[in-house]
Structure formats: C-alpha cells, structure tokens
Design an enzyme around this catalytic site. Structure first.
Site, PDB file in Angstrom:
ATOM      1  CB  SER A 185      -0.911   0.015   1.224  1.00 24.50           C
ATOM      2  OG  SER A 185      -1.490   1.296   1.338  1.00 24.50           O
ATOM      3  CG  HIS A 192      -3.881  -1.503  -1.602  1.00 28.73           C
ATOM      4  ND1 HIS A 192      -4.972  -2.268  -1.962  1.00 28.73           N
ATOM      5  CD2 HIS A 192      -4.309  -0.709  -0.582  1.00 28.73           C
ATOM      6  CE1 HIS A 192      -6.007  -1.961  -1.200  1.00 28.73           C
ATOM      7  NE2 HIS A 192      -5.630  -1.008  -0.353  1.00 28.73           N
ATOM      8  CG  ASP A 228      -5.185   2.461   0.755  1.00 25.88           C
ATOM      9  OD1 ASP A 228      -6.128   1.668   0.703  1.00 25.88           O
ATOM     10  OD2 ASP A 228      -4.043   2.139   1.148  1.00 25.88           O
ATOM     11  CG  MET A 267      -8.392   7.242   2.276  1.00 23.24           C
ATOM     12  SD  MET A 267      -7.460   7.366   3.797  1.00 23.24           S
ATOM     13  CE  MET A 267      -6.707   5.743   3.850  1.00 23.24           C
ATOM     14  CG  HIS A 307      -9.273   0.210  -0.585  1.00 26.92           C
ATOM     15  ND1 HIS A 307      -8.680  -0.023   0.640  1.00 26.92           N
ATOM     16  CD2 HIS A 307     -10.614   0.274  -0.340  1.00 26.92           C
ATOM     17  CE1 HIS A 307      -9.622  -0.092   1.574  1.00 26.92           C
ATOM     18  NE2 HIS A 307     -10.789   0.095   1.012  1.00 26.92           N
ATOM     19  CG  MET A 320     -11.333   3.394   1.950  1.00 21.46           C
ATOM     20  SD  MET A 320      -9.804   3.373   2.876  1.00 21.46           S
ATOM     21  CE  MET A 320      -8.645   3.373   1.519  1.00 21.46           C
ATOM     22  CG  MET A 378     -11.791  -2.709   5.096  1.00 21.95           C
ATOM     23  SD  MET A 378     -10.274  -2.293   4.201  1.00 21.95           S
ATOM     24  CE  MET A 378      -9.238  -1.573   5.481  1.00 21.95           C
ATOM     25  CG  ASP A 430      -6.324  -2.855   3.069  1.00 24.21           C
ATOM     26  OD1 ASP A 430      -5.234  -2.627   3.630  1.00 24.21           O
ATOM     27  OD2 ASP A 430      -6.956  -2.008   2.410  1.00 24.21           O
TER      28      ASP A 430
HETATM   29  C1  DX5 Z   1      -6.448   1.580   5.478  1.00 22.88           C
HETATM   30  C2  DX5 Z   1      -6.020   1.248   4.081  1.00 22.88           C
HETATM   31  C3  DX5 Z   1      -4.907   0.288   4.001  1.00 22.88           C
HETATM   32  C4  DX5 Z   1      -3.650   0.699   4.682  1.00 22.88           C
HETATM   33  C5  DX5 Z   1      -3.039  -0.552   5.204  1.00 22.88           C
HETATM   34  O1  DX5 Z   1      -7.621   2.283   5.424  1.00 22.88           O
HETATM   35  O2  DX5 Z   1      -7.091   0.696   3.337  1.00 22.88           O
HETATM   36  O3  DX5 Z   1      -4.650  -0.124   2.658  1.00 22.88           O
HETATM   37  O4  DX5 Z   1      -2.730   1.365   3.845  1.00 22.88           O
HETATM   38  O5  DX5 Z   1      -1.959  -0.190   5.939  1.00 22.88           O
HETATM   39  P1  DX5 Z   1      -1.267  -1.149   6.995  1.00 22.88           P
HETATM   40  O6  DX5 Z   1      -0.768  -2.337   6.238  1.00 22.88           O
HETATM   41  O7  DX5 Z   1      -0.191  -0.275   7.517  1.00 22.88           O
HETATM   42  O8  DX5 Z   1      -2.298  -1.508   8.022  1.00 22.88           O
HETATM   43 ZN    ZN Z   2      -6.573  -0.227   1.367  1.00 26.46          ZN
END
Ligand code: DX5
Ligand code: ZN
Length: 218
Positions: A9, A34, A36, A38, A67, A69, A138, A176
C-alpha cells in the site's frame, strides 16, 4: 495452491520520493500496487486522487489495485479507468446500488471487487459473489495505515471461502490492514489469496525482502 498476491500500500510510502518507492516495487516480487483513495467523508482522512494515480501509471506496469474509500464511487469509475486503474474495489457501505457499480467497473474493462468493513457481515454478499472478481476484507477500520489487526478477520475469511466454493464463484479474497510477518501465514492458510501491506513493507529496512517473505509465507 496458486501464488499469493502481494499488494503493497502506497499510503505508507514516502510521498516526497514516490518515484523511488515505485521503482523499488517494480524490482520487487509484488504483483499489485495498492492505492488507497480517501475522501474525508467515508473515512476520516484524505489521501490522494487522480493526478497522482496518473503519474503512478506512467511509472509502473504492475497491476494498479485501487481501493476507493469514498462515498458514491459510481460517479468516478470512468475517471479511474482513464487514469489507469486495473482493479477497483468499492465499499459495500458506500454503495446504494452495488450491483450497478460492479457492472460499471466491468464495462470499463477493470476487475471489480467489494470491500467489507470489519463490522459488515460476509453473508450480505451471497447474492453477488458470482459477479465479483475479488472481495476485500478490512482487517482494520479503514482510514489509516499502521493500525492493529482485528482477529475476527480469520472467521470472516473462513465463512467467505465457504460461500465462494458453495456458489462456485471464481472470486479471490484480499485482506487489508495490519498485515505483517506474524499473521500472513495464518491468513493464507485460512483462505486469503491476496495480502495488502503498507506499514510493514515501507517501515522495513529491506522492503524488497519483506515483500518476498510475505509472498513466500505459506
Ligand atoms: C487503510 C487502508 C490500508 C492501509 C493498510 O484504510 O485501506 O490499505 O494502507 O496499511 P497497513 O498495512 O499499515 O495496516
Ligand atoms: Zn486499502
């Protein structure tokens, strides 16, 4: 059993030297990257969006695993396809018309997945499981990297695995949040096919080796 997919990620990467971190991933055994996204509404954090992904796309041939969010992700599916996403996962909790969103992702020639928050039961996917390329469970509450892994994830993997096989779906299971060298093996043994890891990879003194160890954890 087929090869475990590792999806580091970028949330935990060094944004001041993103190109360098992506080059490391290019040299690594990770098959996916990956990403993320947000929006500060669905989750209490804001990360990055399309302009950044467009540049990431130019720097790598790896699978871009996006991903989302964000609320109402259906508004942006074409745009994420245009900037180079290969896989899009949307949250069950963020979609009123989930079936329509999944169809739109596939129409745009990307792989489609649904993400379940830790409190959302696996059973809610039983009428959709054959339409999905992946389910992302998650194992932390979404929004931040570096959080503690939630142990109930193992029960959810087992239940999801059973549903997938009962329905004859080809869907894969991705995990994740809080994935590290201590839980990776058990996650894979329970049924995970793909592991996302942010903090564990990017805080390592040797991220390439850490990726290799995660991939070969079984
Ligand atoms: C959290 C994200 C993850 C995050 C995971 O909301 O969706 O992808 O980057 O990070 P680690 O592996 O540090 O928990
Ligand atoms: Zn993620």
């Amino acid at each position: 059993m087929s090869e475990i997919i590792i999806s580091p990620s970028l949330l935990s990467a060094n944004f001041l030297q993103l190109g360098k971190d992506i080059e490391m991933l290019n040299q690594s055994e990770a098959q996916w990257i990956h990403i993320d996204v947000m929006d500060g509404v669905f989750v209490p954090n804001i990360s990055f969006g399309m302009p950044v992904i467009k540049h990431i796309r130019q720097a790598t041939k790896k699978v871009l695993d996006v991903h989302l969010m964000i609320v109402d992700p259906d508004r942006y599916i074409e745009t994420f396809a245009a900037v180079g996403a290969d896989v899009i996962t949307v949250h069950y909790e963020a979609c009123t018309h989930l079936n329509r969103v999944i169809a739109k992702i596939k129409e745009n020639k990307m792989k489609a997945g649904v993400v379940l928050n830790p409190h959302t039961p696996v059973s809610l996917l039983k009428d959709m499981i054959c339409d999905l390329d992946l389910v992302l469970l998650m194992s932390v509450n979404p929004g931040f990297g570096g959080q503690k892994f939630i142990e109930n994830t193992y029960n959810k993997i087992a239940e999801l695995k059973e549903m997938i096989s009962a329905k004859g779906s080809k869907c894969i299971i991705q995990i994740d949040g809080g994935v590290d060298g201590k839980n990776a093996k058990k996650l894979v043994e329970t049924g995970a096919d793909a592991l996302v890891a942010g903090n564990y990879v990017f805080s390592s003194s040797n991220p390439m080796q850490t990726i290799s160890e995660l991939k070969n954890c079984k």
